[in-house]
Design a protein around this motif. Structure first.
Motif, PDB file in Angstrom:
ATOM      1  N   ASN A   1       9.217  60.162   1.275  1.00 43.77           N
ATOM      2  CA  ASN A   1       9.195  61.184   2.950  1.00 43.77           C
ATOM      3  C   ASN A   1       7.961  60.412   3.585  1.00 43.77           C
ATOM      4  OD1 ASN A   1       9.323  62.496  -0.260  1.00 43.77           O
ATOM      5  ND2 ASN A   1       7.241  62.363  -1.269  1.00 43.77           N
ATOM      6  N   TYR A   2       8.188  59.701   4.290  1.00 39.01           N
ATOM      7  CA  TYR A   2       7.528  58.775   4.823  1.00 39.01           C
ATOM      8  C   TYR A   2       8.464  58.988   6.586  1.00 39.01           C
ATOM      9  CZ  TYR A   2       3.060  57.771   2.794  1.00 39.01           C
ATOM     10  OH  TYR A   2       1.694  58.261   1.612  1.00 39.01           O
ATOM     11  N   HIS A   3       7.924  59.059   7.476  1.00 38.83           N
ATOM     12  CA  HIS A   3       8.892  58.398   8.840  1.00 38.83           C
ATOM     13  C   HIS A   3       8.210  57.106   9.423  1.00 38.83           C
ATOM     14  CE1 HIS A   3       9.639  62.763   9.334  1.00 38.83           C
ATOM     15  NE2 HIS A   3       8.157  63.021   9.792  1.00 38.83           N
ATOM     16  N   VAL A   4       9.281  56.675  10.007  1.00 35.35           N
ATOM     17  CA  VAL A   4       8.743  54.862   9.809  1.00 35.35           C
ATOM     18  C   VAL A   4       9.298  54.845  11.252  1.00 35.35           C
ATOM     19  CG1 VAL A   4       9.295  52.596   9.250  1.00 35.35           C
ATOM     20  CG2 VAL A   4       9.178  54.227   7.564  1.00 35.35           C
ATOM     21  N   GLY A   5       7.837  54.044  11.990  1.00 33.51           N
ATOM     22  CA  GLY A   5       8.250  53.742  12.978  1.00 33.51           C
ATOM     23  C   GLY A   5       8.467  52.038  14.085  1.00 33.51           C
ATOM     24  N   TRP A   6       9.231  51.680  15.126  1.00 32.11           N
ATOM     25  CA  TRP A   6       8.730  50.429  15.269  1.00 32.11           C
ATOM     26  C   TRP A   6       8.551  50.372  16.940  1.00 32.11           C
ATOM     27  CZ3 TRP A   6       9.811  46.112  12.760  1.00 32.11           C
ATOM     28  CH2 TRP A   6      10.298  46.289  11.279  1.00 32.11           C
ATOM     29  N   PHE A   7       6.896  49.323  16.804  1.00 31.29           N
ATOM     30  CA  PHE A   7       6.095  49.536  17.574  1.00 31.29           C
ATOM     31  C   PHE A   7       6.149  47.931  18.736  1.00 31.29           C
ATOM     32  CE2 PHE A   7       4.034  53.924  18.629  1.00 31.29           C
ATOM     33  CZ  PHE A   7       4.414  53.812  17.399  1.00 31.29           C
ATOM     34  N   ARG A   8       6.100  47.351  19.710  1.00 28.83           N
ATOM     35  CA  ARG A   8       5.541  45.782  19.496  1.00 28.83           C
ATOM     36  C   ARG A   8       5.275  46.172  20.718  1.00 28.83           C
ATOM     37  NH1 ARG A   8      12.358  45.474  23.683  1.00 28.83           N
ATOM     38  NH2 ARG A   8      11.353  46.696  25.357  1.00 28.83           N
ATOM     39  N   GLN A   9       4.464  45.317  20.930  1.00 24.41           N
ATOM     40  CA  GLN A   9       3.392  44.504  22.163  1.00 24.41           C
ATOM     41  C   GLN A   9       3.772  43.235  22.666  1.00 24.41           C
ATOM     42  OE1 GLN A   9      -1.062  44.478  20.315  1.00 24.41           O
ATOM     43  NE2 GLN A   9      -1.078  44.742  22.758  1.00 24.41           N
ATOM     44  N   ALA A  10       4.213  43.076  23.566  1.00 27.35           N
ATOM     45  CA  ALA A  10       4.671  41.476  24.715  1.00 27.35           C
ATOM     46  C   ALA A  10       2.937  41.331  24.923  1.00 27.35           C
ATOM     47  CB  ALA A  10       4.984  42.061  25.493  1.00 27.35           C
ATOM     48  N   PRO A  11       2.656  39.269  25.136  1.00 31.76           N
ATOM     49  CA  PRO A  11       1.596  38.668  25.829  1.00 31.76           C
ATOM     50  C   PRO A  11       1.109  39.661  26.864  1.00 31.76           C
ATOM     51  CG  PRO A  11       3.131  37.608  24.903  1.00 31.76           C
ATOM     52  CD  PRO A  11       3.201  38.887  25.008  1.00 31.76           C
TER      53      PRO A  11
ATOM     54  N   GLU B   1       1.447  56.275  18.416  1.00 35.59           N
ATOM     55  CA  GLU B   1       0.583  54.724  17.758  1.00 35.59           C
ATOM     56  C   GLU B   1      -0.665  56.086  16.797  1.00 35.59           C
ATOM     57  OE1 GLU B   1      -0.391  51.667  20.918  1.00 35.59           O
ATOM     58  OE2 GLU B   1      -1.376  51.389  19.014  1.00 35.59           O
ATOM     59  N   TYR B   2      -1.398  56.584  17.550  1.00 32.08           N
ATOM     60  CA  TYR B   2      -2.235  57.653  17.044  1.00 32.08           C
ATOM     61  C   TYR B   2      -1.156  58.542  15.675  1.00 32.08           C
ATOM     62  CZ  TYR B   2      -1.455  61.996  19.298  1.00 32.08           C
ATOM     63  OH  TYR B   2      -0.604  63.045  19.668  1.00 32.08           O
ATOM     64  N   GLU B   3      -0.114  58.769  15.858  1.00 27.49           N
ATOM     65  CA  GLU B   3       0.764  59.623  15.137  1.00 27.49           C
ATOM     66  C   GLU B   3       1.252  58.794  13.343  1.00 27.49           C
ATOM     67  OE1 GLU B   3       3.628  61.190  17.592  1.00 27.49           O
ATOM     68  OE2 GLU B   3       2.435  62.905  17.497  1.00 27.49           O
TER      69      GLU B   3
ATOM     70  N   LYS C   1       0.023  42.906  26.949  1.00 31.30           N
ATOM     71  CA  LYS C   1       0.795  44.805  27.008  1.00 31.30           C
ATOM     72  C   LYS C   1       0.281  45.413  26.289  1.00 31.30           C
ATOM     73  CE  LYS C   1       4.650  43.427  30.224  1.00 31.30           C
ATOM     74  NZ  LYS C   1       6.388  43.883  30.402  1.00 31.30           N
ATOM     75  N   GLU C   2       0.293  46.862  26.297  1.00 31.93           N
ATOM     76  CA  GLU C   2      -0.030  47.584  25.262  1.00 31.93           C
ATOM     77  C   GLU C   2       1.322  47.499  24.453  1.00 31.93           C
ATOM     78  OE1 GLU C   2      -3.237  50.541  27.697  1.00 31.93           O
ATOM     79  OE2 GLU C   2      -1.882  51.060  26.984  1.00 31.93           O
ATOM     80  N   ARG C   3       0.632  48.214  23.304  1.00 33.58           N
ATOM     81  CA  ARG C   3       1.883  48.183  22.570  1.00 33.58           C
ATOM     82  C   ARG C   3       2.578  49.623  22.746  1.00 33.58           C
ATOM     83  NH1 ARG C   3      -0.417  47.529  16.162  1.00 33.58           N
ATOM     84  NH2 ARG C   3      -1.617  49.171  16.678  1.00 33.58           N
ATOM     85  N   GLU C   4       3.375  49.090  22.310  1.00 29.39           N
ATOM     86  CA  GLU C   4       4.726  50.528  22.658  1.00 29.39           C
ATOM     87  C   GLU C   4       5.693  50.897  21.924  1.00 29.39           C
ATOM     88  OE1 GLU C   4       7.103  49.318  26.521  1.00 29.39           O
ATOM     89  OE2 GLU C   4       8.002  48.348  25.211  1.00 29.39           O
TER      90      GLU C   4
ATOM     91  N   VAL D   1       5.749  41.217  19.831  1.00 33.08           N
ATOM     92  CA  VAL D   1       5.649  41.114  18.569  1.00 33.08           C
ATOM     93  C   VAL D   1       5.607  42.363  17.865  1.00 33.08           C
ATOM     94  CG1 VAL D   1       4.159  41.296  16.820  1.00 33.08           C
ATOM     95  CG2 VAL D   1       3.682  39.456  18.278  1.00 33.08           C
ATOM     96  N   TYR D   2       6.609  42.727  16.638  1.00 33.91           N
ATOM     97  CA  TYR D   2       7.082  44.480  16.171  1.00 33.91           C
ATOM     98  C   TYR D   2       5.876  44.232  15.294  1.00 33.91           C
ATOM     99  CZ  TYR D   2      10.887  43.917  19.781  1.00 33.91           C
ATOM    100  OH  TYR D   2      11.271  43.590  21.293  1.00 33.91           O
ATOM    101  N   TYR D   3       5.807  45.932  15.089  1.00 30.47           N
ATOM    102  CA  TYR D   3       5.124  45.897  14.139  1.00 30.47           C
ATOM    103  C   TYR D   3       5.871  47.604  13.277  1.00 30.47           C
ATOM    104  CZ  TYR D   3       0.890  43.861  16.684  1.00 30.47           C
ATOM    105  OH  TYR D   3       0.365  42.679  16.589  1.00 30.47           O
ATOM    106  N   CYS D   4       6.101  47.726  12.052  1.00 29.31           N
ATOM    107  CA  CYS D   4       6.293  48.490  11.297  1.00 29.31           C
ATOM    108  C   CYS D   4       4.888  49.651  11.356  1.00 29.31           C
ATOM    109  CB  CYS D   4       7.388  49.095  10.229  1.00 29.31           C
ATOM    110  SG  CYS D   4       6.915  47.978   8.760  1.00 29.31           S
ATOM    111  N   ALA D   5       5.330  50.862  10.409  1.00 27.65           N
ATOM    112  CA  ALA D   5       4.073  51.718  10.966  1.00 27.65           C
ATOM    113  C   ALA D   5       4.625  53.093   9.724  1.00 27.65           C
ATOM    114  CB  ALA D   5       3.743  52.495  12.028  1.00 27.65           C
ATOM    115  N   ALA D   6       4.099  53.976   8.979  1.00 29.43           N
ATOM    116  CA  ALA D   6       5.024  55.124   8.652  1.00 29.43           C
ATOM    117  C   ALA D   6       3.899  56.184   8.611  1.00 29.43           C
ATOM    118  CB  ALA D   6       5.011  54.321   6.862  1.00 29.43           C
ATOM    119  N   ASP D   7       4.177  57.410   8.561  1.00 36.36           N
ATOM    120  CA  ASP D   7       3.475  58.430   8.533  1.00 36.36           C
ATOM    121  C   ASP D   7       3.735  59.446   7.634  1.00 36.36           C
ATOM    122  OD1 ASP D   7       2.814  61.042   9.452  1.00 36.36           O
ATOM    123  OD2 ASP D   7       0.763  59.844  10.284  1.00 36.36           O
ATOM    124  N   PRO D   8       3.037  59.855   6.515  1.00 38.08           N
ATOM    125  CA  PRO D   8       3.503  61.318   5.123  1.00 38.08           C
ATOM    126  C   PRO D   8       3.594  61.852   6.556  1.00 38.08           C
ATOM    127  CG  PRO D   8       0.995  60.637   5.606  1.00 38.08           C
ATOM    128  CD  PRO D   8       1.953  59.738   6.323  1.00 38.08           C
ATOM    129  N   ASP D   9       4.343  62.443   7.558  1.00 38.72           N
ATOM    130  CA  ASP D   9       4.244  63.181   8.600  1.00 38.72           C
ATOM    131  C   ASP D   9       3.281  64.812   8.215  1.00 38.72           C
ATOM    132  OD1 ASP D   9       6.712  66.743   7.786  1.00 38.72           O
ATOM    133  OD2 ASP D   9       6.283  65.589   9.434  1.00 38.72           O
TER     134      ASP D   9
END
Length: 125
Positions: A30-40, A109-111, A42-45, A92-100
Motif C-alpha cells: 500500500n506504500y509508494h516508494v522512492g529513491w533519493f541520493r546524496q552526493a558529498p 523528502e517530506y512526503e 550536496k543536498e539529498r535529491e 549514497v542512495y536511499y529508499c523511502a516509503a509512504d502510505p499515501d
C-alpha cells in the motif's frame, strides 16, 4: 515499515548497477516508494518514485531514460536499475516509503514517512 537498501558498489562510467530496497511489513504493497541520493557536499535529491501498485513512475530529469524503478510486492522489494552510469551519479542512495498520506505519488523528502539506510554508489571515470 523498515527499509533496507542494498546493491551499491563501484562501477565504471557507462556501467550498470541494480539497487534493491527490502521492506518489512505486510502493508508494504500500500506504500509508494522512492529513491533519493546524496552526493558529498550536496543536498539529498529525488531520483525516482513508484506508486503502490507500480502503475505510476516518475524520474528526475537527470536520470530519466537511464534508470528504471520497479517493484515486486509479492517479494516486498523495490528495485532501481541504473544503466549508463555517470560519475555524477555517485552518491549514497536511499529508499523511502509512504502510505499515501498525500494521496499522490510523492517526490519530495517530506512526503516520505519511512527511510532506509543508504547504499553507496561509486562511479569511476
Amino acid at each position: 515499515v523498515q527499509l533496507q537498501a542494498s546493491g551499491g558498489g563501484l562501477v565504471q562510467a557507462g556501467g550498470s548497477l541494480r539497487l534493491s530496497c527490502a521492506a518489512s511489513g505486510r502493508t508494504f504493497s500500500n506504500y509508494h516508494v522512492g529513491w533519493f541520493r546524496q552526493a558529498p557536499g550536496k543536498e539529498r535529491e529525488f531520483v525516482a518514485t513508484i506508486s503502490w501498485n507500480g502503475g505510476s513512475t516518475y524520474y528526475a530529469a537527470s536520470v530519466k531514460g537511464r534508470f528504471t524503478i520497479s517493484r515486486d510486492n509479492a517479494k516486498i522489494m523495490v528495485y532501481l536499475q541504473m544503466n549508463s552510469l555517470k560519475p555524477e551519479d555517485a552518491a549514497v542512495y536511499y529508499c523511502a516509503a509512504d502510505p499515501d498520506r498525500y494521496h499522490s505519488v510523492p517526490s519530495r523528502e517530506y512526503e516520505y514517512m519511512y527511510w532506509g539506510q543508504g547504499t553507496l554508489v561509486t562511479v569511476s571515470s
